[in-house]
Scaffold this motif. Structure first.
Motif, PDB file in Angstrom:
ATOM      1  N   ILE A 169       9.874  20.416  25.098  1.00 36.17           N
ATOM      2  CA  ILE A 169      10.675  19.899  23.642  1.00 36.17           C
ATOM      3  C   ILE A 169       9.558  19.355  22.860  1.00 36.17           C
ATOM      4  CG2 ILE A 169      12.406  18.237  22.915  1.00 36.17           C
ATOM      5  CD1 ILE A 169      14.012  18.699  25.565  1.00 36.17           C
ATOM      6  N   ILE A 170       9.844  19.891  21.414  1.00 32.52           N
ATOM      7  CA  ILE A 170       9.020  19.457  20.414  1.00 32.52           C
ATOM      8  C   ILE A 170      10.073  18.678  19.612  1.00 32.52           C
ATOM      9  CG2 ILE A 170       7.480  20.225  18.437  1.00 32.52           C
ATOM     10  CD1 ILE A 170       8.316  23.057  20.048  1.00 32.52           C
ATOM     11  N   VAL A 186      16.609   6.889  21.963  1.00 33.43           N
ATOM     12  CA  VAL A 186      15.931   8.077  21.870  1.00 33.43           C
ATOM     13  C   VAL A 186      14.596   8.178  22.628  1.00 33.43           C
ATOM     14  CG1 VAL A 186      14.865  10.015  20.413  1.00 33.43           C
ATOM     15  CG2 VAL A 186      17.166   8.887  19.857  1.00 33.43           C
ATOM     16  N   ILE A 187      13.819   7.323  22.363  1.00 34.47           N
ATOM     17  CA  ILE A 187      12.675   7.024  23.397  1.00 34.47           C
ATOM     18  C   ILE A 187      12.816   7.008  24.683  1.00 34.47           C
ATOM     19  CG2 ILE A 187      10.121   6.094  23.395  1.00 34.47           C
ATOM     20  CD1 ILE A 187      10.548   8.168  21.266  1.00 34.47           C
ATOM     21  N   ARG A 188      13.529   6.189  25.192  1.00 32.62           N
ATOM     22  CA  ARG A 188      13.910   6.059  26.592  1.00 32.62           C
ATOM     23  C   ARG A 188      14.294   7.338  27.049  1.00 32.62           C
ATOM     24  NH1 ARG A 188      17.924   2.525  25.789  1.00 32.62           N
ATOM     25  NH2 ARG A 188      16.332   0.796  25.741  1.00 32.62           N
ATOM     26  N   ALA A 189      15.237   8.151  26.211  1.00 34.53           N
ATOM     27  CA  ALA A 189      15.671   9.400  26.771  1.00 34.53           C
ATOM     28  C   ALA A 189      14.483  10.429  26.984  1.00 34.53           C
ATOM     29  CB  ALA A 189      16.763  10.137  25.833  1.00 34.53           C
ATOM     30  N   VAL A 190      13.606  10.478  26.043  1.00 29.59           N
ATOM     31  CA  VAL A 190      12.465  11.421  26.229  1.00 29.59           C
ATOM     32  C   VAL A 190      11.648  10.951  27.229  1.00 29.59           C
ATOM     33  CG1 VAL A 190      10.579  11.999  24.695  1.00 29.59           C
ATOM     34  CG2 VAL A 190      12.666  11.652  23.547  1.00 29.59           C
ATOM     35  N   LEU A 193      13.076  12.344  30.272  1.00 28.15           N
ATOM     36  CA  LEU A 193      12.773  13.728  30.417  1.00 28.15           C
ATOM     37  C   LEU A 193      11.212  14.238  30.990  1.00 28.15           C
ATOM     38  CD1 LEU A 193      14.113  15.131  27.023  1.00 28.15           C
ATOM     39  CD2 LEU A 193      15.289  15.172  29.181  1.00 28.15           C
ATOM     40  N   ASN A 194      10.376  13.509  30.515  1.00 22.63           N
ATOM     41  CA  ASN A 194       8.998  13.765  31.033  1.00 22.63           C
ATOM     42  C   ASN A 194       8.818  13.189  32.303  1.00 22.63           C
ATOM     43  OD1 ASN A 194       5.907  12.444  30.701  1.00 22.63           O
ATOM     44  ND2 ASN A 194       6.241  14.693  30.206  1.00 22.63           N
ATOM     45  N   ASP A 195       9.303  12.035  32.422  1.00 26.35           N
ATOM     46  CA  ASP A 195       8.950  11.141  33.955  1.00 26.35           C
ATOM     47  C   ASP A 195       9.710  11.828  35.008  1.00 26.35           C
ATOM     48  OD1 ASP A 195       7.277   9.569  32.722  1.00 26.35           O
ATOM     49  OD2 ASP A 195       8.673   7.883  32.768  1.00 26.35           O
ATOM     50  N   VAL A 196      10.977  12.103  34.998  1.00 21.19           N
ATOM     51  CA  VAL A 196      12.090  12.518  35.899  1.00 21.19           C
ATOM     52  C   VAL A 196      12.041  14.341  35.901  1.00 21.19           C
ATOM     53  CG1 VAL A 196      14.294  12.316  36.723  1.00 21.19           C
ATOM     54  CG2 VAL A 196      13.319  10.212  35.648  1.00 21.19           C
TER      55      VAL A 196
END
Length: 283
Positions: A169-170, A186-190, A193-196
Motif C-alpha cells: 500500500i502506497i 490512520v497511522i495506527r491502522a497503517v 497492516l504492516n505489523d500484523v
C-alpha cells in the motif's frame, strides 16, 4: 526478489504552449534508485516539490518514467499488459479520502474494487468484512461515508484498497487533511497492516512523528534521494534536515537542544519514551 525496484528513475514534467510546442521541462524525479522488499515499511520525506509524490505515482503506474525503470513485483510499470496486475499489487491511498470514496454505504464502497476485478460475490463480502475489521471500521459498515469523520473516511479508503488484497500500500500524505486525532487513527491502522498483516507500506509524509515507525527513511530534495537510513540515523542529522526545510520529531528536537546545553544525551532519540528513559539515566 525486491517487491519494488527503481533503477535510475527520471521523470520530467513537460510544459507546452497553446500550439502544443514544448515550452519548458521540469525534472521532478532525478536518477532515483530504491529497493523495497515484501513486508518493509518505508517512509519518504521531503518538502513540497521535492518529488516524493511524483515518485509514488510511478509505483502504481499512474506516471511512467521519462528515463530509467521501475519494477513492481518483477513487472515493468511501462508494460501495459501488466497494468491491472501492478495496481492489484500496489494499491494507492491519496490525501483526500473524499476523492476515493464513491459508495453511499461504507461496505459498498469497500467492495467496489474487488467487484471491478471480477471477484465472486461471496468472496467480495468476505474481503469487505475482513478489510473493515483490520482498519477498525466494521461497526460502521452500514453507515454513509458522509456521516464519518476525516480519519474514519481515510480508514475506509484504506479498507477499499485492502479488499483488493494488495502486497503493498502506497499512502501519499494520507493524513495531510486530518486533525491530530484522525492522524493517529490512520497511522495506527497503517502500523497494524504492516505489523500484523505483513503488508508492505510506503508512506509519503511530511509529519516526522509518522515516519519514526518506518524500517527505513528516504529523504528527497529536488527530485533526488539525499538522505537514507533507519529513523535513528536520519533524524540524528537535525541540522541537515533543517537545511532541507524539514523538521524532526519533537523528542529529537528537545534532545538536540539539551545536548547543545551540555546534557550528555545520545544521538538519534526519536520518541518521548526514549527521551524520558535517557534523562532518567543521568538524573
Amino acid at each position: 526478489m525486491d517487491l519494488i525496484k527503481a533503477k535510475n528513475l527520471i521523470f520530467d514534467y513537460i510544459r507546452r504552449d497553446k500550439d502544443g510546442e514544448v515550452d519548458g521541462v521540469t525534472r521532478a524525479v532525478n536518477n532515483v534508485n530504491l529497493s523495497v522488499k515484501q513486508g518493509d515499511f518505508i517512509a519518504i520525506l521531503g518538502h513540497n516539490g521535492s518529488g516524493k509524490s511524483t515518485f509514488a505515482k510511478h509505483i502504481n503506474s499512474i506516471l511512467h518514467p521519462t528515463e530509467g525503470t521501475i519494477y513492481v513485483d518483477g513487472k515493468d510499470t511501462r508494460d501495459e499488459q501488466y497494468l491491472w496486475d501492478i495496481r492489484q499489487t500496489a494499491g494507492m491511498v491519496f490525501q483526500n479520502p473524499d476523492n476515493q470514496i464513491i459508495g453511499t454505504v461504507v461496505e459498498e464502497d469497500v467492495g467496489f474494487g474487488p467487484e471491478n476485478m471480477g471477484v465472486p460475490t461471496k468472496e467480495i463480502w468476505e474481503r469487505v468484512y475482513e478489510s473493515l475489521n483490520i482498519v477498525g471500521m466494521y461497526e460502521y459498515r452500514k453507515k454513509s461515508p458522509n456521516k464519518l469523520s476525516g480519519g474514519q473516511k481515510q480508514r475506509v479508503s484504506i479498507a477499499g484498497v485492502l479488499a483488493m488484497h494488495p502486497k503493498c500500500i502506497i499512502l501519499d500524505e494520507p493524513t495531510a487533511m486530518l486533525d491530530p486525532v484522525g492522524r493517529k487513527e490512520v497511522i495506527r491502522a497503517v502500523r497494524a497492516l504492516n505489523d500484523v498483516e505483513k503488508i508492505t507500506v510506503i508512506l509519503i509524509t511530511h509529519y516526522m512523528e509518522e515516519a519514526i515507525y518506518a524500517d527505513r527513511i528516504y529523504v528527497m530534495d529536488k527530485g533526488s534521494i539525499v538522505l537514507e537510513g533507519e529513523p535513528h540515523e536520519v533524524f540524528e542529522q537535525v541540522d541537515r534536515l533543517e537545511q532541507l526545510s524539514l523538521s524532526v520529531p519533537e523528542a529529537t528536537k528537545m534532545a538536540h537542544e539539551l545536548r547543545r546545553k551540555g546534557v550528555p544525551l545520545k544521538e538519534g532519540i526519536i520518541s518521548e519514551d526514549e527521551l524520558v528513559s535517557e534523562l532518567m539515566k543521568i538524573l
